[in-house]
Design an enzyme around this catalytic site. Structure first.
Site, PDB file in Angstrom:
ATOM      1  N   GLY A  14      -1.466  -7.660   7.093  1.00 35.68           N
ATOM      2  CA  GLY A  14      -0.364  -7.732   6.130  1.00 35.68           C
ATOM      3  C   GLY A  14      -0.062  -9.119   5.584  1.00 35.68           C
ATOM      4  N   ASN A  16      -1.298 -10.557   2.948  1.00 34.72           N
ATOM      5  CA  ASN A  16      -1.128 -10.509   1.486  1.00 34.72           C
ATOM      6  C   ASN A  16       0.209  -9.884   1.109  1.00 34.72           C
ATOM      7  OD1 ASN A  16      -3.504 -11.526  -0.156  1.00 34.72           O
ATOM      8  ND2 ASN A  16      -4.528 -10.384   1.474  1.00 34.72           N
ATOM      9  N   LYS A  67     -11.642   7.893   2.488  1.00 35.41           N
ATOM     10  CA  LYS A  67     -10.980   8.091   1.187  1.00 35.41           C
ATOM     11  C   LYS A  67      -9.564   8.606   1.394  1.00 35.41           C
ATOM     12  CE  LYS A  67     -12.708  12.812   0.526  1.00 35.41           C
ATOM     13  NZ  LYS A  67     -13.342  13.772  -0.383  1.00 35.41           N
ATOM     14  N   HIS A 113      -9.702  -8.265  -3.440  1.00 39.12           N
ATOM     15  CA  HIS A 113     -10.972  -8.167  -2.715  1.00 39.12           C
ATOM     16  C   HIS A 113     -11.470  -9.575  -2.386  1.00 39.12           C
ATOM     17  CE1 HIS A 113     -14.687  -6.334  -1.391  1.00 39.12           C
ATOM     18  NE2 HIS A 113     -15.316  -7.335  -1.988  1.00 39.12           N
TER      19      HIS A 113
END
Ligand code: GAR
Length: 192
Positions: A14, A16, A67, A113
Site C-alpha cells: 500500500g 502507492n 482476474k 506499473h
C-alpha cells in the site's frame, strides 16, 4: 472544481495508496479516497487505509486467481458505487480487470506499473529489467484496457539501473519514483 472520489484497489503493502493519501492531505490533489479494496486478506494496504481512516475492505476474487470477474467483480463494483467512486486507481492490484468494471468506468481506471511500458509487462518487472541487462527502467501510469499492462500512457518516470543493483534495490528506487508519479498523474486527470 468538483472534488473527485477515488477508489483504490491493491494487493500489496500500500505504499502507492499512502502516497496518494499524502498528496491529498498536502492539498496537492483535489480528491478524496472513497474506499480501498484488496483481494488479499490482511494485506498491508488495508492496515494502512484503516490507519488513515479510509473505509477498507477485503473482497475475495475467488474462484478466479488472476482476474476479477463474475460475482467477485460485481461485489467490487457494488462497494465502489456505494462509496461514490468516480475514478479507480489500481495500486499493486495483481488481477486483470474484465469488461464489467471497465464498462462501468470508461477511461476512469488507471494503473501504475514498475517499468517503462511497453517494456517488461507482467510480474516482477524490475527483475525482468535486471535479467535483460536494461540500463534504464522506471514506472508508468496508464489507462487500463482489456490487455495486460496495455492502455494509453499518462506519465512515465525513468530510473537508471546500477551495475550492482539487486532486485530489491532496483524496485526500491522505482518505488520512490512511483510515489511521485501516481499523485502527479492523478492531478492531470482530475484537472480535466
Ligand atoms: C508497485 O511497485 C506497483 O508498481 C506494482 O506493485 C507494487 C505495489 O506496491 N504493480 C505491478 O507490478 C502491477 N503489474 P505498493 O503496494 O507498495 O503500492
Amino acid at each position: 472544481m468538483e472534488q473527485q472520489i477515488i477508489g483504490i484497489l491493491g494487493s500489496g503493502k500500500g505504499s502507492n495508496m499512502a502516497s496518494i493519501a499524502e498528496a491529498i492531505d498536502g492539498g496537492r490533489l483535489n480528491a478524496r479516497i472513497g474506499c480501498v479494496i484488496s483481494d488479499v486478506e490482511g494485506a498491508g494496504i488495508l492496515d494502512r487505509a484503516e490507519q488513515l481512516n479510509i473505509p477498507a475492505f477485503f473482497i475475495s476474487g475467488d474462484p478466479y486467481r488472476t482476474k476479477l470477474d463474475g460475482d467477485a467483480e460485481q461485489r467490487y463494483l457494488a462497494v465502489l458505487r456505494e462509496h461514490g467512486v468516480q475514478l479507480v486507481a489500481l495500486a499493486g492490484f495483481m488481477r486483470i480487470l474484465k469488461k464489467g468494471l471497465l464498462d462501468a468506468y470508461p477511461d476512469r481506471i488507471i494503473n501504475i506499473h514498475p517499468s517503462l511500458l511497453p517494456a517488461f509487462p507482467g510480474l516482477a518487472a524490475w527483475e525482468q529489467a535486471l535479467d535483460d541487462g536494461a540500463k534504464v527502467t522506471g514506472c508508468t501510469v496508464h489507462f487500463v484496457d482489456t490487455g495486460t499492462d496495455t492502455g494509453r500512457v499518462i506519465l512515465q518516470k525513468v530510473v537508471h539501473v546500477a551495475d550492482d543493483d539487486t532486485p530489491g534495490s532496483l524496485h526500491a528506487r522505482i518505488q520512490e519514483q512511483e510515489h511521485l508519479a501516481y499523485p502527479e498523474a492523478l492531478g492531470t486527470i482530475i484537472q480535466k
